[in-house]
Each structure stands twice: as C-alpha cells, then as structure tokens.
Design an enzyme around this catalytic site. Structure first.
Site, short mmCIF file in Angstrom:
data_model
loop_
_atom_site.label_atom_id
_atom_site.label_comp_id
_atom_site.label_asym_id
_atom_site.label_seq_id
_atom_site.Cartn_x
_atom_site.Cartn_y
_atom_site.Cartn_z
N ASP A 1 36.74 32.81 38.16
CA ASP A 1 37.72 33.70 37.58
C ASP A 1 36.93 34.94 37.17
O ASP A 1 35.70 34.89 37.02
CB ASP A 1 38.46 33.07 36.39
CG ASP A 1 39.78 33.80 36.13
OD1 ASP A 1 39.91 34.96 36.55
OD2 ASP A 1 40.68 33.21 35.49
C1 BGC Z 1 42.93 35.80 35.79
C2 BGC Z 1 43.07 35.33 37.23
C3 BGC Z 1 43.16 36.53 38.14
C4 BGC Z 1 41.95 37.39 37.95
C5 BGC Z 1 41.94 38.63 38.80
C6 BGC Z 1 41.80 36.81 35.63
O1 BGC Z 1 41.78 37.35 34.36
O2 BGC Z 1 42.73 34.70 34.94
O3 BGC Z 1 44.19 34.49 37.37
O4 BGC Z 1 43.30 36.11 39.46
O5 BGC Z 1 41.89 37.82 36.59
O6 BGC Z 1 42.93 39.49 38.41
#
Ligand code: BGC
Length: 733
Positions: A265
């Site tokens: 993530d």
């Molecule tokens: C989120 C993810 C997301 C990623 C990119 C993160 O903060 O938890 O679900 O895909 O950001 O935007």
C-alpha cells in the site's frame, strides 16, 4: 536463374535469416511461453536493472527496463472506477480532460446483489476502462471483512461473510484480467479499520485468520488467479503486513502458490531487509515528493532501491532474492503491458453505464414495505416531495483513493424526476453536511434550522415523501483514513426523519451508505430501502426500483445491529476495537457479523442475507441425496422454491450449515452456499446445492490445520440468516 547463382542467393538468404532470427530475443517473442520469456529477460538484465523494477518511479507507476524495451507498469485506483490521472510526484489531480470514467456501484452494493454474474460484468467493464486508460494494474477489488460498522472503508469491501466475499471476488478478477489488466486485491490483510491503520498491530487466532479473514484473499489467488495483491498498512503479529513472513511468504506464496506481485500500500514499506526477505515485490508511495524533495531523486532512496542494491552487492542479500522479485514483476509485465493479445478497451460508454445500472438495481435492498407504498404508483399522487441532501449530492467524489471523476452521475432527484415527471416533484434539501474534505469535518454553509423547517413544510403539503439520506464520502463517514465516531446517522437526520414522519403518513426512506446505522425511527417507518453508493447510474437504478420497473432482489451482505454495542468487535472493550493505539486483539475471534449475533442470541435490526421483493416466495421441504456421507463424498441438498406472488422476481436462496456436536466451539450457523434464481409468478424450481467436506471443516489452532470431524450436521435453507425455511440433517462419517 542459373543453378550456381541460385545456390549463392539461397545461402545469403539463409545466413541473413538466421542472423535476423538470433536478433529477436525470446522475451520479445510473444509466441513463447511466459516462463521462458521471464527467464530470458532476467538473463539479459544487470543487477541494477533488476533492482529498479522493484520501486516506484512516480506516484502511480513503477520502473521498466528502457534499455531492453520492457515498459513501465502503470497503476490506478480502483475499485469502483478508474481514478482520474494523478500528478507525477504528489496526490494532486493532474487536470487531464480525457480521464472521466464510469462510476460503478461501491462493492457493498455488488456484494448485496449476491450475483456472481454481476461481478463478471462489473469486472470486465471496469477492466475495459482501465485498459483504455492504459493502466496495467487496477488497485482493487477490496475484500477486507466487515468487522465493525465504524470502519470508514467498508463501502469498498464485499461484506461480513467470507463465503459470499469469495464467490463475488473471483468473477470480478477474471473480468478485469481478461483485458490484460492485473487486478490488485487489497488490503492484505486484517485492515479492518481505518483508525491507526498505519501502525496498529493486529493479534488474532489462527482460526479467525483462516476461517474469517483469509478465505476471500485465498479465493482471489487460487480460483481467481489474481496477478497482484496489495499489502495493508497495519502490522500482523508484530510485523508490517507489507513485509510479513507469515502472511506473504508462508501463506500467500507458500500455501497458495501465488506467482504474481506483492505491491505495498502507498507508503507501507518500512525496512530494506524485511522488504527483501518477507515477500514484498514492488514498493510504492514511500515518499510522495520525489523530484521536489531536497534529495537528488527520492525514488532512489526507497527501501528497495539504493539501500537494497547495496546489500545485494555486499552479499548481505543473495542475488536469488532480487531474481525472484524481478521474475514476478516481469511475469506481470508480460501478462499486462506487453500482452499483445489484449483488447483496446473503452471508456464511459453506454454499455458500461448499463452495467453500473444493472448491478445497482440488483444490489438495492428493500428492507421494509408494510404500507405497500412501493412500488410507487405515481398516478395516485399529485405531489411528490423529494427530501434530503443525498438526493442531489455527488457521491462519487470524496471517500479517499476511490474518488472518481465521472462523465455522468445521475442523482436520485434527477432519476426520480425523469421517472415521475417534473410537474409532480418538489425538492427540499432538509439537512446539510459540508463540503468534501479528507482530514477535517467542514461546517455546512447553510442555516440548518431553516433547511429543516422548509423540508417539514414541503412534507406537510405533499402526498408522498421520498427521503434520500444516509452517509456520504466525507471524513468520518464512508471515507478512507479514519473511522466513523458512532453508528448514529449524522447531520440531524434522525430528528428530521421523525418530524417528517409526524406530518406525512406516506414516507419512503431511501438510505445511501456503505455501512450500517442506528434506526431510532424504525417503529414509525413503513418503507425503507438501502441503496448504497451506486455511482454514475444511481438515480436511474433507484427510480427503476421505486417505480417497480425493476423488482428489488438484493440482500444485505452484512448485519445491521440495533446499536453499536451489539456488534462483536465492540463487545470486548477498546482493546478489541480500536486497540490501545499499539496493539489490538480480535477477541470476537471467529464470531463476526451474524456468526456473533446468532451464536450469542443478539437480535439484529436487520440480519445478514435479508431483503424483500415485490413478490413472495414459498419454500418446500429440503431433501438430501444421502443420510450419511464420508469425507471424500459430496452431498446434494435440494429444495423447491416457488414464486407465490404476482410479479416476476429473483430470490436468493441461502444454505447455512450447523455442526451439532464438535470438540471446538462452532458458530450457530455458517453460509456455505447460495443461489440467485429468477422465477415467473407461479413458477417453481428445484434448487440443488452440492457440499463437500470443506463446508463442514474448522481450523484448529492446536493442530494448525483444517479438521474434518465426524458427526451430525444440520443444513438450513433460508431466505436470510434469520429466516430459515427448511432443514435437513445428515451425518459425516
Ligand atoms: C490506499 C489504497 C490505494 C492507494 C493508492 C492508499 O492510501 O489505502 O487502497 O490503492 O492509497 O491510492
């Protein structure tokens, strides 16, 4: 041509041809098997090039190998639509004008359809949009289990039951990936709350892990053959989930034999050695200010960039370590960016909007209809009041990373106006919530008292009221990065609903949310519809269901408790939810959702699997094809289901299993099968389900394995988890 000349000419051709053939490397030859191409590409790469593959080069892309013509990987959120283009080095919107997408229904709505065919349509349509936008990885779907109604991101997930989530996630992935786009299942694992998501350490039993929190991820990998998976922010048993030996090495890559990429993530990596050894492949989002930081080029300072290269060079980390990561990344590139057979995709077309509308129509849940106000016969009413901010609010904006820029968003007010005619409809906002902000709650720029007074006046003067309320995508609502503070409906809606119900007998409540909320007005409520976040086609889907053009057929994918304290995560004090800010113990163990309510005999407001139709269904006697089965056999359970009403409709027939005697605690019942069937009035069909031993097993913390225990089981066939229509017993030998 003379013979001699002919031979010379042929010889030259042959030499030329073979030289040319040698020049086409195997990795570029798409007729060769992928594994051979991976090996070939790897053999041609320098150590530096292999390491480069493992990190971001911008906010949403990672490196390719420019020297060899191997392209970069482009990623995008997910999971309800393809997000607008984001700036190279920051979270800001790039401001492109060609990136407006279709907003598909939030995944809770998809789950509420209980229809894997809807998942397949959805996956393919969003995959086509991602392909058109030249994305190689779609960051979704999300399959974290709904543990508490406070989790700000429940709307992005597939509900509280591992079996339902598993069945719904697989066709979504297949649909996306048939477009040469990798789905990226998230957030692996145990990211079941947003509060303290960046560091909270989750402790739980192996049993809860294997029975509740992992099955949907396992189905995504083993059945869906997903090409990538996103690690979550939290820690699991003391190690960050993005580099976690247990969940990534042992379970994902070991037990499930996952051959794709683990992607962090954004900002989920914390250490070079752990990232190297504990299963991570691609590091994203560690720093967000890339070029603009005072470092020369911040992406080079990622844990898996220069520091990793240094350790590989010194021998502290063996080269086989980066070979494995690079192979996985190359495999994903060959499956996506370098897949010559991929289609071109398409964006925001009528076909995709139709998919969104259909999924929405199948996911809307009719919770209450005791006054038969629905379906609305508009000819009976001169004036229809539509009240509530959610009737006009853009609900595709906000929410965090699932925010969307859409080509079309039909609001409920617009849909209802098109359906019932502008002459009849009058609108009042009723309440106000404030603008979208990710980190603060903004005060609305309205006088809330006068909004309320105007709405009550309109309700008094109208023949029928359609109230459209619920939650929205603001922080502390259905939104990423934080949880809700309570289960109460915000912005004074409870008081407003109560006042409207006092002045008008014909009130239809249409609630938009991805979460459960308390219903203090339920006794006075005759008509209640749960309509989620449907996206681009929300207004059309809602109007079609309210008017009866579409017969509602969704059922709840999670329990609505009466109050927060009735929910399992909240029954064991702060240490179980949200934790003490460092650790959290899942004391509810496997008793999540209806497993908790049913085993502990706590009546919910609306149970898991519940939903009404404009028709009625009758269930006959359930029968089994055998009384005793051995563990290598299957058993067939059949039940006749009949449409006993006057309109065509779809019923979701649910099969739950209860273990009558076990050496370990078993829940009162567990969903092990379901089928959605469409029946004409008077039509009856025999529904048959096949079960094998996996439907009867539990995971033992002592034996560290799945246990199949002989004994008696009851199969319950239900119209919901609390509306059991037929039962049949059998014995496992
Ligand atoms: C989120 C993810 C997301 C990623 C990119 C993160 O903060 O938890 O679900 O895909 O950001 O935007």
């Amino acid at each position: 041509m003379k013979t001699k000349q002919f031979f010379i000419f042929s010889f030259v051709l042959l030499v030329f041809g073979s030289l040319h053939a040698q020049k086409t490397p195997i990795y570029l030859d798409n007729t060769q098997p992928i594994e051979l191409r991976v090996k070939d590409a790897l053999s041609k790469m320098t150590l530096e090039e292999k390491v480069k593959l493992c990190t971001a080069q911008s906010k949403f892309s990672s490196h390719g190998v420019p020297r060899l013509g191997i392209p970069e990987i482009w990623m995008s959120d997910g999971p309800h639509g393809v997000r607008m283009e984001i700036l190279w080095d920051s979270w800001g919107h790039a401001g492109w004008t060609n990136d407006s997408c279709t907003a598909f229904p939030a995944l809770t709505c998809l789950a509420a359809s209980w229809n894997p065919e809807m998942s397949a349509l959805y996956g393919n349509a969003i995959g086509e949009e991602a392909r058109y936008r030249r994305k190689d990885v779609l960051l979704g779907p999300g399959v974290n289990i709904y543990r508490t109604p406070l989790n700000g991101r429940n709307f992005e997930y597939l509900g509280e039951d591992p079996f339902l989530a598993s069945k719904m996630v697989v066709p979504y992935i297949q649909g996306v990936q048939q477009n040469g786009v990798a789905a990226c299942v998230k957030h692996y694992a145990l990211n079941n709350q947003e509060k303290w998501r960046g560091h909270i350490n989750v402790e739980l039993s192996d049993r809860a892990l294997y029975e509740i929190y992992l099955p949907a991820f396992k189905a995504a990998v083993v059945e869906g053959k997903v090409w990538s998976i996103m690690g979550s922010y939290n820690q699991i048993r003391g190690e960050y989930a993005c580099h976690n030996n247990l969940t990534l090495n042992k379970i994902l890559k070991g037990e499930w034999k996952f051959d794709g990429c683990v992607i962090t993530d954004w900002g989920g990596a914390h250490d070079t050695k752990q990232s190297a050894f504990n299963g991570l492949d691609i590091e994203m989002g560690t720093w967000t200010n890339g070029f603009t930081s005072n470092k020369a080029f911040a992406y080079d300072d990622y844990f898996l960039a220069k520091p990793y290269l240094k350790m590989l060079k010194s021998g502290e980390i063996p080269v086989s370590n980066v070979d494995d990561k690079a192979s996985r990344i190359l495999r994903m590139i060959f499956r996506t960016a370098m897949n010559v057979n991929k289609p071109y995709g398409s964006l925001a077309n009528e076909e995709h909007h139709n998919v969104g509308r259909k999924v929405g129509e199948e996911g809307i849940v009719l919770l209450q209809n005791t006054a038969n106000l629905l379906p609305i016969d508009a000819s009976k009413y001169k004036t229809i009041a539509v009240i509530g901010e959610n009737a006009t609010r853009k609900l595709t904006e906000g929410g965090g990373s699932s925010e969307l820029k859409v080509k079309r968003e039909v609001s409920p007010l617009q849909g209802l106006t098109e359906k019932f005619g502008a002459a009849k409809i009058k609108y009042a906002m009723g309440y106000a919530s404030g603008e979208v902000a990710y980190d603060r709650v903004l005060k609305p720029k309205y006088n809330t008292d006068s909004l309320k007074a105007a709405a009550v006046k309109l309700a008094t003067e109208s023949d029928i009221v359609i109230f459209v309320g619920g939650l929205n995508k603001n922080t502390q609502q259905d939104s990423e990065g934080d949880d809700r503070r309570s289960m109460t409906l915000p912005f004074g809606q409870n008081e407003l609903i109560a006042e409207i119900q006092k002045v008008n007998k014909n009130v239809v409540l249409v609630m938009l949310s991805g979460n459960a909320y308390e219903m203090p007005w339920i006794k006075q409520t005759t008509t209640l519809v749960q309509a989620w976040y449907i996206g681009s086609e929300a207004g059309h889907a809602i109007a079609n269901v309210l008017s009866g053009e579409v017969n509602p057929s969704g059922k709840l994918p999670f329990t609505f408790p009466v109050k927060l304290a009735d929910n399992s995560a909240h029954a064991f004090g702060a240490i179980s939810y949200p934790g003490d800010s460092i650790n959290q113990y899942y004391k509810d163990d496997i008793l999540v959702g209806y497993r908790w309510h049913d085993t502990k005999k706590i009546a919910p407001q609306f149970p898991f699997g519940y939903g009404l139709s404009y028709t009625t269904f009758g269930y006959g006697k359930a029968t089994a094809d055998k009384k005793k089965m051995s563990s290598d056999e299957t058993i067939e359970i059949s039940v006749p289901v009949k449409n006993t009403g006057t309109v065509k409709g779809k019923e979701i027939v649910q099969l739950y299993v209860k273990d009558l005697k076990s050496t370990e605690m078993r829940p009162e019942k567990e969903l092990k099968h379901f089928a959605k069937v469409e029946l004409n009035p008077g039509e009856e069909r025999l529904i048959t389900f096949k079960l094998d031993k996996t439907a009867l097993q539990f995971y033992s913390d002592v034996k560290k394995d799945w246990i199949t225990e002989a004994g008696k089981f009851t199969v319950m066939i239900g119209a919901s988890s609390r509306d059991i229509k037929a039962k049949v017993d059998f014995e496992l030998q």
